[in-house]
Write a protein that holds these residues in place. Sequence first.
Motif, PDB file in Angstrom:
ATOM      1  N   THR A 129       0.818  -1.230   0.000  1.00 19.26           N
ATOM      2  CA  THR A 129       0.000   0.000   0.000  1.00 19.26           C
ATOM      3  C   THR A 129       0.843   1.267   0.000  1.00 19.26           C
ATOM      4  N   ALA A 130       2.167   1.129  -0.075  1.00 23.32           N
ATOM      5  CA  ALA A 130       3.072   2.281  -0.051  1.00 23.32           C
ATOM      6  C   ALA A 130       2.800   3.173   1.159  1.00 23.32           C
ATOM      7  N   ALA A 131       2.537   2.524   2.293  1.00 21.13           N
ATOM      8  CA  ALA A 131       2.265   3.279   3.521  1.00 21.13           C
ATOM      9  C   ALA A 131       3.513   3.999   4.011  1.00 21.13           C
ATOM     10  N   GLN A 132       4.686   3.467   3.650  1.00 17.72           N
ATOM     11  CA  GLN A 132       5.949   4.093   4.053  1.00 17.72           C
ATOM     12  C   GLN A 132       6.796   4.335   2.818  1.00 17.72           C
ATOM     13  N   GLN A 133       7.141   5.590   2.564  1.00 14.70           N
ATOM     14  CA  GLN A 133       7.945   5.930   1.400  1.00 14.70           C
ATOM     15  C   GLN A 133       9.368   5.392   1.570  1.00 14.70           C
ATOM     16  N   VAL A 134       9.992   5.050   0.440  1.00 22.65           N
ATOM     17  CA  VAL A 134      11.359   4.547   0.474  1.00 22.65           C
ATOM     18  C   VAL A 134      12.316   5.683   0.831  1.00 22.65           C
ATOM     19  N   THR A 135      13.267   5.378   1.729  1.00 27.57           N
ATOM     20  CA  THR A 135      14.252   6.370   2.140  1.00 27.57           C
ATOM     21  C   THR A 135      15.652   5.915   1.733  1.00 27.57           C
ATOM     22  N   ASP A 153       7.620  13.523  -0.489  1.00 23.79           N
ATOM     23  CA  ASP A 153       7.891  13.732   0.928  1.00 23.79           C
ATOM     24  C   ASP A 153       7.069  14.840   1.567  1.00 23.79           C
ATOM     25  N   SER A 154       6.434  15.660   0.733  1.00 19.47           N
ATOM     26  CA  SER A 154       5.671  16.778   1.298  1.00 19.47           C
ATOM     27  C   SER A 154       4.488  17.103   0.391  1.00 19.47           C
ATOM     28  N   ALA A 155       3.570  17.906   0.927  1.00 21.88           N
ATOM     29  CA  ALA A 155       2.421  18.335   0.139  1.00 21.88           C
ATOM     30  C   ALA A 155       2.867  19.113  -1.090  1.00 21.88           C
ATOM     31  N   PRO A 187       2.260  11.493   7.270  1.00 19.98           N
ATOM     32  CA  PRO A 187       1.147  10.793   7.927  1.00 19.98           C
ATOM     33  C   PRO A 187      -0.149  10.812   7.122  1.00 19.98           C
ATOM     34  N   SER A 188      -0.195  11.617   6.061  1.00 15.13           N
ATOM     35  CA  SER A 188      -1.437  11.817   5.317  1.00 15.13           C
ATOM     36  C   SER A 188      -1.456  11.030   4.008  1.00 15.13           C
ATOM     37  N   GLU A 189      -2.661  10.669   3.573  1.00 11.45           N
ATOM     38  CA  GLU A 189      -2.810  10.032   2.271  1.00 11.45           C
ATOM     39  C   GLU A 189      -2.572  11.081   1.190  1.00 11.45           C
ATOM     40  N   SER A 190      -1.724  10.755   0.218  1.00 12.20           N
ATOM     41  CA  SER A 190      -1.323  11.728  -0.808  1.00 12.20           C
ATOM     42  C   SER A 190      -2.525  12.319  -1.540  1.00 12.20           C
ATOM     43  N   ALA A 191      -3.533  11.495  -1.824  1.00 10.45           N
ATOM     44  CA  ALA A 191      -4.694  11.943  -2.589  1.00 10.45           C
ATOM     45  C   ALA A 191      -5.477  13.038  -1.881  1.00 10.45           C
ATOM     46  N   ARG A 192      -5.319  13.155  -0.558  1.00 11.23           N
ATOM     47  CA  ARG A 192      -6.081  14.146   0.205  1.00 11.23           C
ATOM     48  C   ARG A 192      -5.352  15.475   0.340  1.00 11.23           C
ATOM     49  N   LEU A 193      -4.127  15.540  -0.161  1.00 12.85           N
ATOM     50  CA  LEU A 193      -3.332  16.757   0.005  1.00 12.85           C
ATOM     51  C   LEU A 193      -3.574  17.784  -1.094  1.00 12.85           C
ATOM     52  N   VAL A 194      -4.065  17.329  -2.252  1.00  5.70           N
ATOM     53  CA  VAL A 194      -4.297  18.227  -3.387  1.00  5.70           C
ATOM     54  C   VAL A 194      -5.687  17.948  -3.945  1.00  5.70           C
TER      55      VAL A 194
END
Length: 505
Positions: free
Chosen positions: A374-380, A462-464, A428-435
Amino acid sequence: MNAVLPRHTLEDATRVDSPVIDPRDRRGPFRPEKLVSARERRSGDMFVSLFRSIDFLALVAFAVVCARSVAPHGFFTAPFGNILPFMATTLVLYWAFYAAGLYRFGRNGRVWKHLVKLACVFAGGYVMADFIADFSINDYAVTAAVRFWIGATVVYFMLQHLLWWSLVDRWRRQGKLIPSIVIVGATKYAEKLIEAAIAERHVNILGIFDDRLSRNPEAVAGVPVLGDVQSLLGHKITPYVDQIVVALDTSAKARVKTIIEKLRSLPNEVSLFVDMENSQSAKAAWSRVADMPLARVSGISEDDRKAMLKRAEDLIIGTLALIIFSPLMLVTALLIKLDSPGPIFFRQCRHGFNNETIRVWKFRSMYTHMSDATAAQQVTKGDPRVTRIGRFIRKTSLDELPQLFNVIKGEMSLVGPRPHAIGMKTGPSESARLVAEYAWRHRMKPGVTGWAAIKGSRGPLDSAEDVRRRIALDVEYIERHDIWFDLYIMAMTVPCLLGDAKAVR
């Protein structure tokens, strides 16, 4: 209809929190046996353009073969009068096919009428070709060749158009050519529209959504009310919807404006159904949808020619790429298997065209027990979940090569917005909800590469601000895309990826 229901029927698309209701009641009067995605229906529409192209090539091929009999030493050395009947008639016939409506394949049409029109077109072509042959050179050999050409061609095209008709009829029975809509507004306008649609059966109305649930019935003219407008924004039914029709009283301007603003975040085309009060009958009400005199509010109408060229580009270049890269893919698969236990491929559910859920193929780059579907954690950087081979194939984007299978299948394109995992997180947020405009990127098939990828927006968000930048680049591509732009992006992909040492993948 009383048999066990197949997968992907309408009851599967209702809200998770819906009460338990008889599935047949929730499907409404249109009762589609299987919901067909908007992507599949568009591919069916594109085949009509393919029919025209095949017809043109067949006309030219027949003309060239038959004209050879009166130009044995080549077309450039033969008298122009020998070739003129074939050239002129071929062009006129191709125009006449279109003018006579031989590519409309209307639902109420009859195959015998179609064949009669085809025969009439060829009768006119025969008269024209015979007249040109007699007038230009008056040679019996040329006249005989022209008559044989017309006779052979009409037999071939009768059979070919029978095939076209049977294919279109089959696609229509499978639901691939019947548009599906949902209605916003449980109003008297919606009721008239539904009654007319039931009478004509040219469209499937999958459900109704309305903000005023407390004062609305569970169904309007048999079509179920599936929820409020907010629930439509994340509803499982949207990938199967060609158009969202807002059927509200247009005098309630504030309400209409609010609802349209909410719906603009969806990739589906949104239309406003206006002036229903002036419809004199249910048939007139239906014709406004069937003939598409709808005031477009949002959504991008894809040009058929561009869509067909893009699909041809995907099939031709995608197949060649698969052949060229197959040795590299075999070596990569072997190294993955030797490096760590687990499967070679990693399959992940991602959003495709029109919010459709597709399963994207990649080479596995993480340890199996640490995979993140689910890509809950981005690769670092230095991510412990990534294998040794995984670091290399992610850095060089070799892990994306299996997506060529998605391209050939038609779920993805070579160039387009990169597909994001469903529920992907940015912090902490779902990407789809940021834009708010996030879903606009789903107005086109996702791509193996894209404008955003070669402009530096690839890998984790990594950010909105990162999300906003990628969405802006994706929307820019959707508005600008054509075959030359695609070829430029493909040509720039390798040097851009190799020169992007800072990207974390």
